[in-house]
Motif scaffolding. Structure first.
Motif, PDB file in Angstrom:
ATOM      1  N   VAL A  41      -7.394   0.127  -0.590  1.00 38.36           N
ATOM      2  CA  VAL A  41      -7.139   0.071   0.857  1.00 38.36           C
ATOM      3  C   VAL A  41      -7.818   1.257   1.530  1.00 38.36           C
ATOM      4  O   VAL A  41      -8.520   1.111   2.545  1.00 38.36           O
ATOM      5  N   LEU A  42      -7.633   2.439   0.926  1.00 33.87           N
ATOM      6  CA  LEU A  42      -8.251   3.650   1.475  1.00 33.87           C
ATOM      7  C   LEU A  42      -9.763   3.517   1.522  1.00 33.87           C
ATOM      8  O   LEU A  42     -10.407   3.922   2.484  1.00 33.87           O
ATOM      9  N   GLU A  44     -10.669   1.167   4.290  1.00 35.36           N
ATOM     10  CA  GLU A  44     -10.375   1.807   5.576  1.00 35.36           C
ATOM     11  C   GLU A  44     -11.391   2.893   5.913  1.00 35.36           C
ATOM     12  O   GLU A  44     -11.681   3.128   7.086  1.00 35.36           O
ATOM     13  N   ALA A  93      -3.765   0.182  -4.463  1.00 36.46           N
ATOM     14  CA  ALA A  93      -3.527   0.842  -3.177  1.00 36.46           C
ATOM     15  C   ALA A  93      -4.713   1.707  -2.759  1.00 36.46           C
ATOM     16  O   ALA A  93      -5.016   1.806  -1.572  1.00 36.46           O
ATOM     17  N   ASP A  94      -5.393   2.337  -3.726  1.00 36.90           N
ATOM     18  CA  ASP A  94      -6.511   3.179  -3.297  1.00 36.90           C
ATOM     19  C   ASP A  94      -7.696   2.365  -2.794  1.00 36.90           C
ATOM     20  O   ASP A  94      -8.547   2.890  -2.082  1.00 36.90           O
ATOM     21  N   SER A 146       0.864  -1.167   0.000  1.00 35.33           N
ATOM     22  CA  SER A 146       0.000   0.000   0.000  1.00 35.33           C
ATOM     23  C   SER A 146       0.915   1.235   0.000  1.00 35.33           C
ATOM     24  O   SER A 146       2.125   1.102   0.010  1.00 35.33           O
ATOM     25  N   VAL A 147       0.344   2.435  -0.044  1.00 36.15           N
ATOM     26  CA  VAL A 147       1.184   3.630   0.001  1.00 36.15           C
ATOM     27  C   VAL A 147       1.466   4.009   1.444  1.00 36.15           C
ATOM     28  O   VAL A 147       0.675   3.731   2.332  1.00 36.15           O
ATOM     29  N   SER A 148       2.600   4.695   1.644  1.00 35.53           N
ATOM     30  CA  SER A 148       3.032   4.949   3.006  1.00 35.53           C
ATOM     31  C   SER A 148       4.001   6.118   3.066  1.00 35.53           C
ATOM     32  O   SER A 148       4.637   6.471   2.074  1.00 35.53           O
TER      33      SER A 148
END
Lengths: 197, 197
Positions: free
Chosen positions: B91-92, B95, B88-89, B62-64
């Motif tokens: 995940v957002l 979340e 990765a988006d 994911s992004v970090s």
């Protein structure tokens, strides 16, 4: 989950662009995360250098590669017919029709008392000077069909010499419109603007 | 009328962003012509530095802000429950629900034979390694409900040890949906996925 700072900053910048909301800004930012590095570098350079490479025409205040734009330099254009618009992109819109063969004048907005924009905030003096200098015969006012655009059109009419013909772009129902869905103001204009067939 | 080169370049770059067509690219470019210089400089810097400031998590991809993301570092998370997503988006998105308390795995896409994307082009080996390493009990496959996402889900199921529970996010009619407008595939899934109330 918090977004990484670099991504979050970008999303905030993108969101300030017209027509870009939080979701599309996020989508663009994620897209930029996976483009080749060269793409982002080029995009960054193009944005950063934008103002250095794009001029505002000294004559009509449209955008240009040079100090005087293509249209103002074109001798094939009728310099006694001037179309007045609010913004530089309106010039593009009208040019895309390929119909108008006169010159332009970009006001830089419209009179808007609520936002404290008066004639002195627009390129009104420049307009009057150009009309005089080129002995313009007709001024087509193509400001938006908003309250502000209409007020601006009336103001221009009031300031120009009576010998200059001032016209307003036609108003009425758009092509393909259904009478039943038209608003009263548009319908009124359509009736007033009726033409013989 | 040709656009000035600097403006035209910018329009072409902007058009390549997702969800941006010629008209909105032009609108954004004209907007950027009249923002304060500092805005453009900052935007350019943010785009140019994006890849320098945003990391891909070494664990879940994911992004970090760091080498290992917030979620993977969080000891309050259930490390034996893993949600597999395409991007990765995603995940957002999950979340933002605030419901899921496990960890994630970003595949980087879905199996798509037409575009020559096979399992070897995704982070599939990493997925299998992580499932083994953390002795994961349940893998929730939250790839898109497309043909590709479905194929990817089946592939994951086929590769994982039989002791690992593999679940798929629920399918059926979206909230607020009207039965009359549902497509047959969704309706079929909704019937198959019926639950006691």
């Amino acid at each position: 989950m918090k977004l990484p700072v670099g991504l979050n900053n970008l999303v905030e910048f993108l969101q300030r662009l017209p027509g870009v909301g939080p979701k599309s800004a996020l989508r663009m930012a994620f897209y930029l995360l996976q483009t080749p590095d060269s793409f982002n570098d080029e995009l960054a350079r193009t944005v950063g250098d934008l103002r250095k490479n794009v001029f505002v025409c000294n004559e009509c205040f449209s955008v240009s590669d040079e100090e005087i734009c293509e249209i103002c330099q074109d001798n094939g254009r009728n310099k006694q017919l001037m179309c007045v618009v609010e913004r530089a992109d309106d010039v593009l819109t009208i040019e895309s029709l390929g119909e108008f063969r006169g010159i332009y004048h970009v006001l830089g907005g419209a009179i808007n008392p609520l936002n404290h924009i008066g004639p002195e905030d627009l390129r009104m003096v420049e307009l009057l000077n150009r009309v005089e200098k080129y002995e313009i015969k007709e001024v087509v006012v193509a400001t938006n069909l908003s309250l502000e655009g209409e007020a601006t059109a009336l103001y221009i009419k009031s300031k120009l010499n009576k010998e200059v013909k001032v016209t307003r772009i036609g108003t009425g129902l758009p092509m393909g419109a259904d009478l039943g869905y038209a608003d009263m103001a548009t319908l009124q204009r359509a009736m007033d603007g009726r033409r013989e067939i």
